[in-house]
Design an enzyme around this catalytic site. Structure first.
Site, PDB file in Angstrom:
ATOM      1  N   HIS A   7       0.847  -1.200   0.000  1.00 16.53           N
ATOM      2  CA  HIS A   7       0.000   0.000   0.000  1.00 16.53           C
ATOM      3  C   HIS A   7       0.882   1.248   0.000  1.00 16.53           C
ATOM      4  O   HIS A   7       0.669   2.171  -0.797  1.00 16.53           O
ATOM      5  CB  HIS A   7      -0.903  -0.024   1.224  1.00 16.53           C
ATOM      6  CG  HIS A   7      -1.623   1.258   1.520  1.00 16.53           C
ATOM      7  ND1 HIS A   7      -2.970   1.423   1.317  1.00 16.53           N
ATOM      8  CD2 HIS A   7      -1.182   2.447   2.021  1.00 16.53           C
ATOM      9  CE1 HIS A   7      -3.320   2.652   1.666  1.00 16.53           C
ATOM     10  NE2 HIS A   7      -2.248   3.289   2.110  1.00 16.53           N
ATOM     11  N   GLU A   8       1.865   1.264   0.897  1.00 19.60           N
ATOM     12  CA  GLU A   8       2.717   2.451   0.985  1.00 19.60           C
ATOM     13  C   GLU A   8       3.576   2.614  -0.273  1.00 19.60           C
ATOM     14  O   GLU A   8       3.789   3.726  -0.745  1.00 19.60           O
ATOM     15  CB  GLU A   8       3.592   2.386   2.237  1.00 19.60           C
ATOM     16  CG  GLU A   8       2.822   2.327   3.555  1.00 19.60           C
ATOM     17  CD  GLU A   8       1.817   3.447   3.737  1.00 19.60           C
ATOM     18  OE1 GLU A   8       1.968   4.512   3.099  1.00 19.60           O
ATOM     19  OE2 GLU A   8       0.870   3.267   4.525  1.00 19.60           O
TER      20      GLU A   8
ATOM     21  N   HIS B 158       1.658   4.240  -3.003  1.00 14.27           N
ATOM     22  CA  HIS B 158       1.478   5.690  -2.912  1.00 14.27           C
ATOM     23  C   HIS B 158       2.468   6.449  -3.798  1.00 14.27           C
ATOM     24  O   HIS B 158       2.218   7.594  -4.163  1.00 14.27           O
ATOM     25  CB  HIS B 158       1.619   6.161  -1.468  1.00 14.27           C
ATOM     26  CG  HIS B 158       0.344   6.109  -0.691  1.00 14.27           C
ATOM     27  ND1 HIS B 158      -0.830   6.651  -1.159  1.00 14.27           N
ATOM     28  CD2 HIS B 158       0.068   5.589   0.538  1.00 14.27           C
ATOM     29  CE1 HIS B 158      -1.783   6.461  -0.256  1.00 14.27           C
ATOM     30  NE2 HIS B 158      -1.272   5.822   0.767  1.00 14.27           N
TER      31      HIS B 158
ATOM     32  N   GLU C 249      -5.907   6.969  -1.254  1.00 14.37           N
ATOM     33  CA  GLU C 249      -5.780   5.799  -0.395  1.00 14.37           C
ATOM     34  C   GLU C 249      -6.385   4.561  -1.046  1.00 14.37           C
ATOM     35  O   GLU C 249      -5.890   3.441  -0.866  1.00 14.37           O
ATOM     36  CB  GLU C 249      -6.429   6.069   0.966  1.00 14.37           C
ATOM     37  CG  GLU C 249      -5.752   7.154   1.766  1.00 14.37           C
ATOM     38  CD  GLU C 249      -4.313   6.808   2.124  1.00 14.37           C
ATOM     39  OE1 GLU C 249      -3.983   5.612   2.261  1.00 14.37           O
ATOM     40  OE2 GLU C 249      -3.512   7.750   2.255  1.00 14.37           O
TER      41      GLU C 249
ATOM     42  N   ASP D 215      -4.627   1.122  -1.778  1.00 13.02           N
ATOM     43  CA  ASP D 215      -5.179  -0.152  -1.313  1.00 13.02           C
ATOM     44  C   ASP D 215      -5.258  -1.159  -2.448  1.00 13.02           C
ATOM     45  O   ASP D 215      -4.915  -2.333  -2.298  1.00 13.02           O
ATOM     46  CB  ASP D 215      -6.577   0.057  -0.728  1.00 13.02           C
ATOM     47  CG  ASP D 215      -6.560   0.429   0.744  1.00 13.02           C
ATOM     48  OD1 ASP D 215      -5.492   0.327   1.384  1.00 13.02           O
ATOM     49  OD2 ASP D 215      -7.620   0.827   1.266  1.00 13.02           O
TER      50      ASP D 215
END
Length: 654
Positions: free
Chosen positions: A502-503, A506, A562, A566
């Site tokens: 997830h990070e 980003h 986000e 995800d």
């Protein structure tokens, strides 16, 4: 500080629920967490309970026990930074001394504000008020330059509002008048304790609320602020100075930075373009009242125990929490927030093992390699965009557990003890002034990309910083259900693996995609690639927009970054997990459902829907699973089942 970081949501957790396949076919989240949700109780002093919150509560208990032994002298702090934290904690926990001092410590500051007779007087105090904790209508601070992230630059932001978001000020918003009533009641009590007569306090609040409404009419909403590149609006010092005719804003920033700043990045130009309509020669009384309310509200938590409890009434109304922290817990958190990296370093080094750190770092590199393969084999990115994306991935800096060094700022937080005449308020005010000056001094320094800025190791969370191209996974989140050496690899990939990916995702979401490998904002995408990417992100916006929860609806634009992360994170973690011979798709998706388990007050859920860039936890668990074909195979989900989503409606980006 001024440019918010992209972070994983603070919500979720473990459960001991029935995990029947039939239930999961209709609702993954409830199928995994339903039994737990039926019996879980939200603590009176918290707005939520669940995995994230449960982990945080366990850390709270552990640290309060350890530090309690240091408070009573049975254990000695093992370094000078920790000793200063304990000394500050002792001042915070000495409620007899705090109650005896009452509001006297803050009265000289209030007298200084009350003595202001006009904008000429205020001009002389703008910098000192910023340092003394009064607050400022024109908030300034130093942070990396979005287009030159090796160097720091001055940023200017709009003032914080009383209500959570500009949308609360719209006609017909039912929550606003109720919340303002609570705010007014809270501040009337605090102003009375500060020595203001009822009639004067009423006028002060009337004027403050009137000015706040003017702010709201000209500020960006949370949705608008979520578009990070649009926060970058550089102005010369002279240009910045033209925004006000009653105050010299150029002189203000030159005084604060000793003339060392040559430009200002205005994050909310909508506000600054309207300053002359908001702060006028005729409404100095409103400005003065706003400063008084700000000073009293900011100081209250460091004064009497009664003031501490009263000052939380508004935030508890927002979150739905039923009670304030007990005195000892209140003292702990006040001290923790002042010394957060010191506390986090203590926690991580004592309770986070080197074996776990090495294992998690291996997972990080596996996720990076999966992402690299996906980028290399991507069929809609052009070659130049694809190559630059891989360069960004190769330059990404992962941080696991705890940082190698603590910001030297904490060494300056030397506590003046009660024996030497120090009060909690005096120490807090002095530390605030040190922190502000330290931030101003950063204008002359190059950015240190290795320094943890946004989360301490004891925080159950994770983040990606687009301005530094770093990912950070604090020790606190590296526990079950996210990660455990006792869990299967499939479970770990469905937990911390998805968080890690997830990070990483980003770096390529709708915000991160506009920053290069060094965090500089510039257009490195081919035009046609960016156009296609926007189509994909619009599909993600549409997928979530209008979904109902807690009597409110999801704003798809607010949560798109986000959700893109995800989607990329879960799909990449799944791909990595499938490389293991003992892979279990059911274990993977069940643990994904577990980590988002949350029970929260209706008020808290509605607050998050208004201001949080993350979708509600239940929707994060269910919708992203619905987007992956492997979920349907794992649980034999077919058309007519609650979790069924037609293939053409499933959103795939990375």
């Amino acid at each position: 500080m001024l440019k918010e970081k992209i972070t994983a949501a603070l919500a979720g957790g473990a459960s001991s629920a029935s995990e029947g396949t039939a239930a999961i076919k209709d609702d993954l989240y409830l199928g995994v967490n339903g039994d737990w949700l039926k019996t879980a109780k939200i603590p009176d002093d918290k707005p939520t309970t669940g995995g994230f919150a449960d982990l945080a509560d366990n850390i709270e208990k552990t640290l309060m026990k350890d530090f309690g032994e240091m408070l009573d002298g049975s254990v000695e702090p093992n370094n000078v930074l920790l000793a200063n934290f304990i000394a500050y904690y002792q001042l915070a926990a000495d409620y007899d001394a705090r109650d005896q001092a009452g509001f006297e410590p803050v009265k000289p500051l209030l007298a200084k504000i009350s003595a202001l007779n006009g904008y000429a007087d205020l001009q002389k105090q703008l910098v000192s008020f910023a340092k003394e904790g009064v607050g400022s209508i024109f908030g300034i601070g130093v942070a990396p330059d979005m287009k030159d992230t090796k160097h720091n630059v001055l940023w200017a932001e709009s003032p914080s509002l009383i209500l959570p978001d500009t949308t609360y000020y719209a006609d017909g918003n039912e929550a606003a008048p109720k919340l303002l009533t609570v705010f007014r009641s809270m501040m009337m009590k605090l102003l009375a304790q500060a020595g203001f007569e009822e009639a004067e306090a009423t006028t002060i609040l009337d004027q403050t609320i009137a000015l706040d409404a003017k702010f709201a009419a000209h500020e960006k909403s949370s949705e608008e602020m979520a578009d990070y590149p649009k926060q970058y609006n550089p102005q010369t010092i002279a240009e910045f100075g033209t925004h006000s005719t009653v105050l010299d804003l150029a002189a203000y920033v030159n005084d604060a930075l000793a003339g060392r700043a040559n430009k200002v990045i205005v994050s909310d130009p909508k506000f600054y373009d309207a300053v002359n309509e908001i702060v006028t020669a005729d409404n100095f009384a409103e400005v003065k009242s706003w400063l008084i309310v700000s000073a009293v509200r900011n100081a209250a938590s460091t004064l009497t125990d009664d003031a501490r409890v009263i000052s939380g009434e508004y935030s508890r109304a927002l979150s739905g929490s039923k009670a304030a922290f007990n005195p000892q817990k209140g003292a702990f958190y006040l001290a923790y927030h002042q010394f957060r990296m010191v506390v986090g370093d203590y926690y991580a080094r004592k309770y986070f093992g080197a074996k776990a750190k090495a294992d998690v770092m291996k997972m990080v590199h596996r996720m990076i390699n999966v992402y690299k393969q996906r980028l290399t084999n991507n069929d809609w990115l052009s070659e130049s965009t694809r190559k630059q994306a891989v360069v960004k991935l190769d330059t990404l800096i992962p941080n696991v557990g705890y940082p190698d060094k603590i910001n030297p700022l904490y060494a300056q937080y030397v506590v003046k003890s009660a024996a030497d005449g120090g009060t909690l308020f005096e120490n807090a005010a002095r530390f605030h002034a040190i922190a502000v000056q330290n931030n101003f001094d950063e204008i002359d320094h190059e950015v240190d990309r290795t320094m943890w800025q946004d989360m301490d190791p004891a925080m159950v969370n994770a983040y990606y910083d687009p301005s530094s191209n770093i990912i950070v996974f604090p020790a606190a989140i590296l526990q079950a259900p996210f990660y455990s050496l006792k869990q299967t690899a499939s479970e770990n990939f469905g937990g911390i693996g998805a968080v890690i990916a997830h990070e990483i995702s980003h770096a390529f979401d709708n915000n991160g995609a506009q920053f290069d490998e060094y965090g500089n904002m510039h257009d490195w995408w081919e035009e046609k690639d960016l156009a296609h990417f926007k189509e994909l992100t619009q599909a993600m916006i549409d997928e979530f927009d209008g979904l109902e929860l807690a009597g409110s609806k999801v704003n798809g634009k607010l949560v798109v970054s986000e959700n893109v992360a995800d989607q990329g994170g879960l799909s990449c973690a799944l791909e990595a997990a499938k490389e293991d011979a003992d892979f279990s798709a059911q274990e993977f998706f069940k643990n994904w459902g577990k980590v988002w388990c949350m029970k929260a007050s209706v008020e808290y859920q509605q607050l998050l829907l208004s201001i949080d860039v993350h979708a509600p936890a239940k929707l994060r668990a269910n919708v992203q699973a619905q987007n992956l074909d492997d979920f349907y195979t794992a649980f034999d989900v077919k058309e007519g089942d609650g979790m069924w989503l037609a293939p053409e409606k499933r959103v795939h980006i990375w």
